[in-house]
Write an enzyme that holds these catalytic residues in place. Structure first.
Site, mmCIF file in Angstrom:
data_model
loop_
_atom_site.group_PDB
_atom_site.id
_atom_site.type_symbol
_atom_site.label_atom_id
_atom_site.label_comp_id
_atom_site.label_asym_id
_atom_site.label_seq_id
_atom_site.Cartn_x
_atom_site.Cartn_y
_atom_site.Cartn_z
ATOM 1 N N ASP A 115 0.847 -1.195 0.000
ATOM 2 C CA ASP A 115 0.000 0.000 0.000
ATOM 3 C C ASP A 115 0.886 1.250 0.000
ATOM 4 O O ASP A 115 1.800 1.375 0.825
ATOM 5 C CB ASP A 115 -0.881 -0.038 1.260
ATOM 6 C CG ASP A 115 -1.973 1.014 1.243
ATOM 7 O OD1 ASP A 115 -2.373 1.438 0.140
ATOM 8 O OD2 ASP A 115 -2.427 1.404 2.335
ATOM 9 N N GLY A 147 -8.013 8.607 6.949
ATOM 10 C CA GLY A 147 -8.229 9.001 8.334
ATOM 11 C C GLY A 147 -9.670 8.932 8.785
ATOM 12 O O GLY A 147 -10.561 8.474 8.064
ATOM 13 N N ASN A 167 -10.150 0.086 -0.014
ATOM 14 C CA ASN A 167 -9.159 0.012 1.068
ATOM 15 C C ASN A 167 -9.798 0.328 2.415
ATOM 16 O O ASN A 167 -10.536 1.314 2.540
ATOM 17 C CB ASN A 167 -8.032 0.999 0.809
ATOM 18 C CG ASN A 167 -7.151 0.582 -0.342
ATOM 19 O OD1 ASN A 167 -7.433 -0.392 -1.035
ATOM 20 N ND2 ASN A 167 -6.079 1.311 -0.557
ATOM 21 N N ARG A 174 -3.644 -10.857 26.496
ATOM 22 C CA ARG A 174 -4.620 -11.725 25.813
ATOM 23 C C ARG A 174 -6.046 -11.335 26.160
ATOM 24 O O ARG A 174 -6.962 -11.541 25.377
ATOM 25 C CB ARG A 174 -4.371 -13.190 26.204
ATOM 26 C CG ARG A 174 -3.062 -13.732 25.704
ATOM 27 C CD ARG A 174 -2.752 -15.067 26.313
ATOM 28 N NE ARG A 174 -2.596 -14.985 27.762
ATOM 29 C CZ ARG A 174 -2.317 -16.015 28.564
ATOM 30 N NH1 ARG A 174 -2.195 -17.219 28.067
ATOM 31 N NH2 ARG A 174 -2.179 -15.853 29.864
#
Ligand SMILES: [Zn+2]
Length: 387
Positions: free
Chosen positions: A149, A252, A330, A357
């Site tokens: 990208d 953004g 995207n 986790r």
């Protein structure tokens, strides 16, 4: 510089009512794809009848494929254009994101593109990313392509091609026309030698707030948005395989103010110009296409975040863009937001928690839910993994 908050909004609202007239549109909502089970046997039978070897994704290796057995974006684009759906190109930079995206697509039977930016490479180290994606590919049955990208130099694109990426983006859209053409051409020449596809970009992703020279609704050549005739000239001169367009999209989480939308009329004109120039059903790419879902903004703000004015591309716009011909969409910001919301929630509700986790796990589930929604309800690629 002219604000299009008034005129632009009316123009786009008008265009939303008219679209889609071109190209012959797919269904307004995601159509039901062939089931994976049936698709598998149909392909096997047709391969047996034609006497050809069935093309397989896994295990196919070319000389340069040092990376991993991947699906080529060329194959994915061809099927997506035919099936009138869009492919999600999801940015990744850590294990949980990769797991969430691939598991979601696996469950929804959706083909996908994992994309890696220069920033992700320097954050995670290309070798870690490569190994993580290899793990995902080996544990999954859906077609996965890997794409660079926003490659900003020929050298970076070359490096990724040498590593075995099947697709790279060269983004010299900030450069003057001649320079953009020159560097794109150079990347195309190198990439095509190694069976790698190239995405390039024309126009500037400035958002829907403004575009110079938009008076009278003409598709200006001096503004920030992609001009349809220039798009044709650019594709012809460079030979790039797909084109990222600027139609009011921007990167953004703070893309728009109020009820602004993408310039879908322009997108339609770009697609038509490419088709009229005998470039076929040419794949267009939508960057800055995160929708910044309200539930994620609310969740982040509720649990201590500060994103009061966050706003993205409305999902109906993306859905129309898909029908008009945006083949690759995207998505990065939405993934970041889902992960942030998931982590924030755990920290707010269980301040004593310190086991990664226990917060990365819920965050991964948050991302997975988001990706399932995108591929099922917005991109309409769910169920198309085995086309
Ligand atoms: Zn982008």
């Amino acid at each position: 510089m002219k604000s299009n908050a008034d005129t632009g909004k009316n123009k786009i609202e008008k265009s939303r009512n008219k679209i889609p007239e071109f190209p012959p549109a797919g269904p307004g909502k995601c159509s039901k794809p062939e089931t994976a089970f049936f698709g598998f046997f149909r392909r096997r039978i047709s391969a047996m009848l034609s006497g050809r070897k069935q093309t397989r994704r896994c295990g196919r290796k070319t000389n340069n494929q040092k990376f991993m057995p991947l699906t080529h974006t060329k194959d994915l684009f061809a099927k997506a254009l035919k099936g009138k759906y869009a492919l999600g190109a999801f940015n990744v930079n850590n294990m949980e994101l990769i797991q969430a995206i691939v598991e979601a697509c696996e469950e929804e039977k959706a083909p996908l593109i994992l994309q890696i930016s220069k920033g992700a490479r320097s954050y995670a180290n290309p070798v870690y990313l490569k190994k993580l994606i290899e793990a995902a590919v080996s544990l999954s049955n859906v077609p996965i392509a890997v794409h660079l990208d926003h490659g900003d130099t020929f050298e970076l694109c070359k490096q990724c091609i040498d590593e075995g990426f099947t697709s790279v983006m060269i983004d010299a859209s900030h450069e003057p026309w001649e320079k953009n053409v020159e560097v794109t051409k150079k990347v195309v020449e190198y990439a095509h030698k190694y069976n790698c596809s190239v995405e390039s970009e024309l126009g500037h992703l400035v958002g829907a707030q403004f575009d110079e020279g938009e008076e009278g609704g003409a598709h200006s050549t001096s503004g920030h948005y992609t001009n349809p005739d220039e798009a044709v000239q650019f594709v012809k001169e460079t030979g790039c395989d797909s084109l990222a367009v600027a139609i009011g999209n921007s990167h953004g989480a703070f893309k728009f103010k109020g009820e602004q939308h993408l310039d879908l009329e322009r997108l339609k004109a770009i697609k038509k110009a490419l088709m009229d120039a005998n470039l076929g059903d040419y794949p267009l790419v939508l960057h800055g296409a995160s929708s910044v879902p309200k539930y994620l903004v609310d969740e982040i703000n509720k649990y201590g975040g500060q994103m009061p004015d966050a706003q993205g591309v409305p999902e109906p716009d993306i859905e129309i863009a898909r029908r008009v011909g945006c083949t690759k969409v995207n998505i990065d910001t939405d993934l970041r937001m889902a992960m942030t919301a998931g982590i924030r929630k755990v920290f707010a509700e269980s301040p004593k928690e310190f086991d990664p986790r226990k917060y990365m796990g819920p965050a991964r589930t948050h991302v997975k839910d988001l990706v399932r929604h995108k591929v099922k309800n917005v991109l309409c690629c769910a169920g198309h993994a085995f086309d």
